[in-house]
Design an enzyme around this catalytic site. Structure first.
Site, mmCIF file in Angstrom:
data_model
loop_
_atom_site.group_PDB
_atom_site.id
_atom_site.type_symbol
_atom_site.label_atom_id
_atom_site.label_comp_id
_atom_site.label_asym_id
_atom_site.label_seq_id
_atom_site.Cartn_x
_atom_site.Cartn_y
_atom_site.Cartn_z
ATOM 1 N N VAL A 193 -3.772 -0.291 14.977
ATOM 2 C CA VAL A 193 -2.866 -0.786 16.019
ATOM 3 C C VAL A 193 -2.893 0.136 17.230
ATOM 4 O O VAL A 193 -3.018 -0.317 18.371
ATOM 5 C CB VAL A 193 -1.426 -0.922 15.476
ATOM 6 C CG1 VAL A 193 -0.487 -1.394 16.580
ATOM 7 C CG2 VAL A 193 -1.387 -1.888 14.300
ATOM 8 N N LYS B 65 8.049 0.366 10.061
ATOM 9 C CA LYS B 65 9.067 -0.287 9.233
ATOM 10 C C LYS B 65 9.666 0.659 8.205
ATOM 11 O O LYS B 65 10.874 0.606 7.933
ATOM 12 C CB LYS B 65 8.466 -1.512 8.539
ATOM 13 C CG LYS B 65 7.252 -1.207 7.687
ATOM 14 C CD LYS B 65 6.618 -2.461 7.132
ATOM 15 C CE LYS B 65 5.337 -2.131 6.382
ATOM 16 N NZ LYS B 65 4.263 -1.660 7.277
ATOM 17 N N GLY C 200 4.450 -8.436 12.448
ATOM 18 C CA GLY C 200 3.322 -8.270 13.361
ATOM 19 C C GLY C 200 3.544 -8.857 14.736
ATOM 20 O O GLY C 200 4.425 -8.438 15.485
ATOM 21 N N GLY D 149 -10.360 -7.558 3.195
ATOM 22 C CA GLY D 149 -9.635 -6.577 3.991
ATOM 23 C C GLY D 149 -8.161 -6.862 4.154
ATOM 24 O O GLY D 149 -7.474 -6.165 4.899
ATOM 25 N N GLU E 107 -4.997 -3.393 0.664
ATOM 26 C CA GLU E 107 -5.442 -2.007 0.640
ATOM 27 C C GLU E 107 -6.063 -1.692 -0.724
ATOM 28 O O GLU E 107 -5.893 -2.436 -1.690
ATOM 29 C CB GLU E 107 -4.254 -1.076 0.885
ATOM 30 C CG GLU E 107 -3.537 -1.298 2.206
ATOM 31 C CD GLU E 107 -4.347 -0.835 3.401
ATOM 32 O OE1 GLU E 107 -5.296 -0.055 3.213
ATOM 33 O OE2 GLU E 107 -4.031 -1.263 4.529
ATOM 34 N N LYS F 190 11.181 -4.572 5.407
ATOM 35 C CA LYS F 190 11.395 -5.533 6.487
ATOM 36 C C LYS F 190 12.697 -6.309 6.286
ATOM 37 O O LYS F 190 13.392 -6.627 7.262
ATOM 38 C CB LYS F 190 10.191 -6.473 6.571
ATOM 39 C CG LYS F 190 8.901 -5.747 6.962
ATOM 40 C CD LYS F 190 7.673 -6.614 6.803
ATOM 41 C CE LYS F 190 6.412 -5.840 7.185
ATOM 42 N NZ LYS F 190 5.179 -6.626 6.957
ATOM 43 N N GLY G 52 -2.673 -7.184 11.702
ATOM 44 C CA GLY G 52 -3.881 -7.130 12.516
ATOM 45 C C GLY G 52 -3.673 -6.219 13.709
ATOM 46 O O GLY G 52 -2.608 -6.227 14.331
#
Length: 436
Positions: free
Chosen positions: A17, A106, A135, A188, A191, A206, A309
């Site tokens: 990011v 977060k 996101g 992807g 993880e 969240k 993303g």
């Protein structure tokens, strides 16, 4: 017209990011300056490793390992390090030095939000965090500002793209959890260690943020009930499909009356649940996120889009950055958090919900009467029952849908069923959410 100097921006972190935020700042600097009224100057990027791999080609001279030094003299600090420390100390240092802060962290907000908001309010600084939940989806600002005059009653959120991809693949292909997780890892979406996602930890963080914001009440992370998807089976997903449901990992934030005291409280919880296929959340596919808000005056609202993303999340960060920069030009204090309500956070046992219970039982007379008595003993009403008889096993499968009851009563019912001599096994228990 008063000329305002360029606004200095310090960027902490250059991961997927952070790298995209820096790239967009450099590539679209003129356009952003036109929206703000003055240029944004990227003062530097603090990283742990100057030679680390980046997702964007950025000028090497921007990088530094001296985060504290970079913060001094900056007008806005963008924290994209993640985790608790050193992020917490650096954010507090930024606020104390007179800077506004944009963060997408977060974990930090869920664990230390009140501390950070109090520090910002004390000096009139702005702390913005649109990128911390879902996101690219704009959900924080609508709750914080657009719905500030309304009464939010309930939030149902699909806020973890990895688990949504896994459950969606199980639903559409019949894959097992293990196979769907392997596909998510290869693509992807997951993880190498997927525990934070499939264990529900990410969604719980969240949920704490959304509940605190929506209900003007501090909801600590430890008060969020959390269950992940590790126990979801292909058989459960297929059974849900046959009954007109889809399984989703939901973050649920709800305003409700305490069934014991009658006083108003709030609940924040995360667990896999059955969602009717007619509900808008059922159509959220792949790794996308969605947040369904039920407000008293505005009614039902749906926010949908990419939940992760680098580029997508960078969009949310830049939105906060531009808003704060415009405040620098116009003047005025930052927007503070509203936590005046101070409603109690109710334990999971006092939540009102519905269960779908699958039982393996003996196929013989009197079984249904015995099971019905168990439900009656615990004050739980059966709404529907479906029975399938095995060809030669001597057993039958019962799928029982309940009416609404407290979580405690439903859990006690399941415990009693598991001990009943006519029940061979409790094959599945899932809550039902979003049904009208």
């Amino acid at each position: 017209m008063i000329e305002y100097r360029p606004i200095r921006v310090a960027l902490l972190g250059a991961g997927s990011v952070g790298s995209q935020v820096a790239r967009l700042l450099l590539e679209h600097g003129d356009e952003l300056a036109g929206r703000i009224g003055v240029p944004l100057e990227l003062a530097g990027i603090a990283v742990r490793d100057l030679d680390g791999r980046r997702d964007a080609d950025l000028p090497r001279e921007l990088f530094t390992t001296d985060a504290e030094g970079l913060i001094v003299g900056s007008d806005i600090v963008v924290e994209l390090i993640g985790g608790i420390e050193p992020a917490r100390s650096l954010v507090l240092h930024a606020i104390a030095s007179g800077a506004d802060v944009v963060t997408g962290n977060k974990a930090l907000l869920a664990s230390h939000g009140p501390e950070l908001f109090a520090a910002a309010e004390q000096v009139g600084a702005q702390l913005s965090y649109e990128a911390a939940v879902a996101g690219a989806i704009p959900i924080i600002r609508p709750l914080r500002e657009s719905l500030a005059g309304d009464r939010v009653d309930r939030i149902l959120g699909i806020v973890n793209g990895t688990t949504n991809f896994i459950l969606d693949r199980m639903d559409t292909t019949g894959a097992s959890l293990e196979d769907a997780l392997a596909t998510a890892t290869d693509l992807g979406y997951a993880e190498a260690d997927p525990t934070a996602d499939i264990g529900g930890y990410d969604a719980a963080q969240k949920a704490a943020i959304l509940a605190s914001l929506a209900f003007h009440t501090s909801v600590p992370l430890e008060a969020v009930h959390r269950e992940g998807i590790t126990g979801v089976t292909a058989e459960q997903v297929e059974s849900a499909r046959a009954a007109g449901y889809v399984v989703k990992l939901l973050a649920i934030c709800e305003r409700l009356a305490d069934p014991e005291s009658g006083e108003e409280g709030v609940s924040a919880r995360v667990y896999p649940a059955l969602v009717p296929r007619t509900h808008p959340l059922a159509a959220v596919r792949g790794a996308n996120n969605a947040v369904f808000v039920e407000a008293s005056a505005a009614g039902p609202l749906m926010f949908y889009g990419a939940g992760a993303g680098g580029v997508q999340t960078a969009s949310a960060v830049l939105g906060d950055l531009v808003a704060i920069a415009r405040r620098h030009v116009i003047g005025g204090p930052g927007t503070s958090e509203s936590t005046h309500a101070d409603l109690p956070v109710l334990p999971i046992g006092r939540v009102i919900t519905r269960y779908a219970i699958t039982l393996e039982v003996a196929d013989e007379p009197g079984v249904l009467a015995t099971i019905a008595q168990v439900f009656a003993d615990h004050g739980v009403s059966v709404e529907q029952l479906q029975q399938t008889v095995g060809a030669a096993s001597g057993r039958a499968t019962l799928v029982i849908g309940t009416h609404e009851a407290t979580e405690a009563a439903l859990a006690d019912t399941v415990a009693a069923l598991s001990e009943s001599p006519v029940v061979a096994s409790v094959a599945s228990v899932l809550r039902v959410e979003g049904a009208q």
